[in-house]
Design an enzyme around this catalytic site. Structure first.
Site, mmCIF file in Angstrom:
data_model
loop_
_atom_site.group_PDB
_atom_site.id
_atom_site.type_symbol
_atom_site.label_atom_id
_atom_site.label_comp_id
_atom_site.label_asym_id
_atom_site.label_seq_id
_atom_site.Cartn_x
_atom_site.Cartn_y
_atom_site.Cartn_z
ATOM 1 N N GLU A 2 99.200 -73.275 145.795
ATOM 2 C CA GLU A 2 97.844 -72.934 146.842
ATOM 3 C C GLU A 2 98.256 -73.700 147.907
ATOM 4 O O GLU A 2 97.775 -72.934 149.140
ATOM 5 C CB GLU A 2 96.659 -73.706 145.945
ATOM 6 N N SER A 44 112.047 -71.188 131.092
ATOM 7 C CA SER A 44 112.514 -71.238 130.028
ATOM 8 C C SER A 44 113.020 -69.781 129.384
ATOM 9 O O SER A 44 112.343 -68.772 130.037
ATOM 10 C CB SER A 44 111.753 -71.914 128.865
ATOM 11 N N ASP A 84 97.455 -70.617 135.167
ATOM 12 C CA ASP A 84 96.767 -71.278 136.349
ATOM 13 C C ASP A 84 96.034 -72.414 136.086
ATOM 14 O O ASP A 84 94.577 -72.197 135.886
ATOM 15 C CB ASP A 84 96.142 -70.173 137.329
ATOM 16 N N ASP A 88 93.393 -76.390 140.445
ATOM 17 C CA ASP A 88 92.793 -75.830 141.442
ATOM 18 C C ASP A 88 92.520 -76.912 142.227
ATOM 19 O O ASP A 88 92.039 -78.106 142.145
ATOM 20 C CB ASP A 88 91.363 -75.005 141.120
#
Length: 825
Positions: free
Chosen positions: A198, A266, A338, A341
């Site tokens: 971000e 991974s 996600d 924030d």
């Protein structure tokens, strides 16, 4: 003269004798903490005797006596972890507590400051109350095992438990259940990268002259397109573009946040019995983390009441994180959910102790926190929280560059939950015997979010576990850039139902896997992420899986160790399209001749990133120089944040997708440059760099000389002399875009040093479970004087494994020691 010579001789002999005595004393003190694996002792905290059988690879197989409870086995794991990794455990605990500076001084002040602001340890303490009874029993018993080892060290004067303890006066407090939960949260910190994405997206948006070009340098993973986002300056009015001149970020001692591009990664894949040559399911897993010595992983076997489990544990955590039982195997890969924030919070101009909430200005939740610093005055922080989360200072992660005056930035993150039941989920998972039961157990995972790849005797599956934040469809930035914290449409609205987490059970093709690639394409806000960890390895994996009708344990091993770069095979024909076999004959020693030699080598190369070949180094240096030339003019100082080559960016530019070839023109020069010219100039840049570093004999180059695995001691790794004893360096194949992943540092002076790789590899065949194999990248011990400190490193480098059996007789057959612990009254 003779008299003087005799005195000089005596002085020299005395100095040599003193040096020998000093070295002998240091060795004696350090060796006192070497564990004795073959002994009998009585310790408090047990209800029944426990036996720790160390097999010939020093993997502890922990057995309770007949009728003993699982708690005694967890006690044994805590004792074994503390025997081999006490220093590592205590440093990780202090990191989570924000108390490193008490030992290391101002070098770790920024690390402590960040952890205090997140309040990780207090949240771990609060999460103790919400654990399941089984998890609490395991946590308490594990802590008792650690503390029993501490008692033994004190009673028997065992060299403070680790040689580092002599160099750093680190008092070791008794282990607590909250310590284990805090270490799990600390692992989440290392696996999360969306906050940095971000910040970088906001900085890049401000730096670009043409903001529409952000889709080139920060491309979305292939799939359905995304509706255009507003520029960051429009999202947060008042931010200053002139602030984008901060110096490059430097590495910090024991800082747990991975640099961009080095968050969790991974591989995991599974085959159903119908796609297996032996008729049983197959599972392979190799989690990727930053390399260190000792490594993150520790191999162990626990004989629980529900059966034996064996695999990779993390010292400090009483669970097999990735491994198998006789009936079930489980592997982990970063989901790239996600789950972070950033919010820009507006301060009250009349009272900076308040910020703008949904219903007007309100006070921060705040409290002081004192950081003690070795040999310095303590520092008092004021920790502040908004409704969205903790407030981060502008000095961290270049936040000041994207924060307008009169505002601060806060962080929402799933790991900042005081009701984190991830530990309960990990304990429960070990007791499950079917894929369906394992999926049910996964509901309690909160953070870090992972893709859980599962295989039982009949079924394979992949389930994403962890808390999914619910976002409003009207969110200003869709969670991709910091947004205004006072607007209700930007705030999180709870956790999505677990049933909505992606799930794939028994796919029709009989094979599933994940390389951190995009796993589905749901529209925002029901998506998983816009930023994924892989767009390249997945192509090579698909080819290897589809090349065979049926697979074996060995074919899965072959895939784990594959070093062919799909990226190189794709990009080289693009960037060299107008350079191959062109140009006039050039005399030896000229730049043109070197360029021709390099292009001739690359034209016959199959893309294998083999440590013994010159082509991988020429290719890697060329791509790095090319991206630098393409972006420096457009991004200025922000270009330094792009340390790793973005393959999709190079491809977009050289295919001129949506006008991306505009990056090839240097805006500040009068001529109109083209992409062929950029490729030629970048190749020259790369060859000059190679010549200065490795010489001009291109045919004699070795990729492994540049791509050395740097498994360094986090604290002693840069200390003169000591670093030669504690660091493990070795030539390696692979790259950041091969299945045998070896992500480079991207930092000068060693930009291709391998610092992020598979610290654990395991392959399990349920047609013959005891034929399963595994390996870790260093060794079991964290003690530099132990022969188990680096005994697996060469095996790991060569792509070899050790057996992974739950057969007790095999463990005992070549045991290097058996520790029998009985209860002390």
């Amino acid at each position: 003269m003779g008299h003087l010579f005799r005195w000089l001789l005596r002085l020299s002999a005395g100095l040599i004798l003193l040096s020998v005595l000093a070295i002998a004393l240091v060795y004696y003190l350090a060796s006192q903490s070497l564990p004795d694996y073959d002994k009998e002792l009585a310790l408090p905290g047990l209800s029944s005797p426990v036996e720790i059988v160390r097999d010939n690879a020093n993997v502890p197989h922990i057995f309770g006596s007949f009728g003993a409870s699982d708690e005694d086995v967890y006690f044994g794991l805590g004792y074994a972890h503390a025997q081999d990794r006490l220093w590592q455990m205590t440093v990780m605990r202090r990191t989570a507590q924000g108390r490193l500076s008490e030992i290391f001084g101002t070098r770790t002040l920024e690390t402590d400051t960040y952890l205090r602001r997140l309040d990780i340890y207090r949240l771990a303490q609060q999460s103790v109350a919400v654990q399941s009874p089984e998890a609490m029993a395991a946590l308490n018993a594990y802590a008792a095992g650690v503390n029993a080892r501490l008692l033994e060290i004190n009673e028997d004067a065992l060299g403070r438990g680790a040689p580092e303890m002599f160099l750093f006066n680190m008092p070791v407090a008794p282990w607590q259940p909250a310590d284990s939960i805090a270490i799990m949260k600390l692992m989440a910190l290392q696996l999360s990268g969306h906050m940095k994405e971000e910040i970088l997206r906001a900085r890049t948006s401000l730096a670009l002259n043409d903001a529409t070009r952000i889709k080139d340098i920060l491309p979305d993973a292939p799939g359905k397109g995304l509706t255009a986002l507003p520029e960051y300056a429009a999202l947060v009015p008042g931010v200053r573009q002139s602030a984008l001149a901060a110096p490059a970020e430097e590495s910090k001692l024991l800082f747990p946040v991975a640099p961009r591009g080095l968050a969790g990664a991974s591989n995991a894949w599974a085959a159903a019995s119908g796609r297996s040559a032996a008729g049983g399911t197959l599972l392979a897993n190799d989690p990727h983390l930053q390399l260190s010595a000792p490594g993150v992983w520790y191999l162990a076997r626990l004989e629980l009441g529900s059966g034996g489990v064996i695999g990779g544990t993390i010292p400090g955590i009483p669970a097999v994180i990735t491994g198998r039982s006789d009936a079930l195997g489980w592997g982990i890969t970063s989901s790239y959910l996600d789950d972070q924030d950033l919010f820009v919070e507006r301060l009250n101009p009349e009272n900076t102790q308040e910020y703008l909430g949904i219903d007007g200005y309100k006070k921060f939740i705040s409290r002081p926190s004192i950081i003690k610093i070795k040999d310095e005055a303590p520092v008092t922080l004021t920790l502040r929280w908004t409704d969205n989360g903790p407030v981060l200072p502008g000095s961290m992660f270049k936040l000041a560059e994207i924060t307008p005056p009169g505002h601060v930035v806060s962080l929402s993150w799933t790991v900042l939950s005081p009701k984190d039941t991830s530990m309960s989920a990990a304990i429960s998972l070990m007791r499950t015997t079917t894929v369906q039961d394992a999926i049910i157990a996964g509901e309690d995972f909160v953070a870090p979010s992972q893709n859980l790849t599962l295989a039982d005797q009949n079924t394979i599956a992949l389930k994403t576990v962890g808390a999914f934040p619910v976002r409003d469809a009207a969110h200003q930035s869709k969670g991709r850039m910091p947004s205004q914290g006072w607007r209700p449409e930007n705030r999180w609205q709870g956790r999505a139902p677990y049933a909505d987490n992606p799930e794939f059970i028994s796919p029709a093709g009989g094979i599933l896997g994940n390389t951190n690639n995009k796993i589905l394409d749901r529209p925002f806000p029901n998506h998983v992420s816009f930023d994924w960890g892989d767009t390249q390895r997945i192509h090579r994996w698909q080819k290897l899986m589809q090349n065979r009708e049926v697979h074996t344990r060995d074919s899965f091993i072959e895939a784990q160790l594959d070093t062919v770069s799909y990226t190189a095979r794709t990009l080289l024909p693009l960037i060299g399209a107008d350079l191959w076999f062109t140009g006039e004959a050039a005399p030896a020693g000229t730049r043109e001749r070197q360029r021709q030699i390099a292009l001739t080598l690359l034209s016959g190369w199959n893309g294998e990133m083999n440590e013994h070949l010159p082509e991988p180094l020429i290719y890697a240096a060329w791509l790095r120089a090319l991206q630098t030339r393409l972006i420096t003019d457009e991004l200025g100082p922000v270009a330094k944040s792009f340390r790793h080559v973005e393959p999709l960016f190079i491809e977009r530019v050289y295919r001129d997708v949506d006008g991306a070839a505009a990056w090839c023109n240097v805006r500040h020069s009068a001529p109109q440059e083209n992409c062929t010219e950029m490729a030629r100039l970048a190749l020259d840049d790369a060859l000059i760099w190679i010549e200065e570093r490795y010489g001009d004999a291109l045919e004699s180059l070795r990729w492994g000389d540049a791509h050395q695995a740097a498994q360094d001691h986090p604290v002693l790794g840069e200390v003169p002399v000591l670093r030669y004893f504690v660091n493990i360096r070795q030539s390696t194949s692979g790259s950041g875009n091969t299945l045998q992943r070896g992500k480079s540092s991207g930092r000068d002076p060693d930009p291709f040093q391998n610092i992020h790789s598979a610290g654990y590899r395991g392959v399990y065949d349920f047609a013959d479970p005891d034929s399963s194999v595994f390996i870790v990248s260093t060794g079991q011990s964290g003690h530099p004087l132990s022969r188990y400190y680096d005994d697996m490193a060469q095996l790991w480098r060569r792509g070899e494994y050790i057996p992974m059996s739950l057969d007790e007789n095999l463990a005992r057959a070549a045991a290097v020691g058996i520790t029998r612990i009985t209860p002390r009254q």
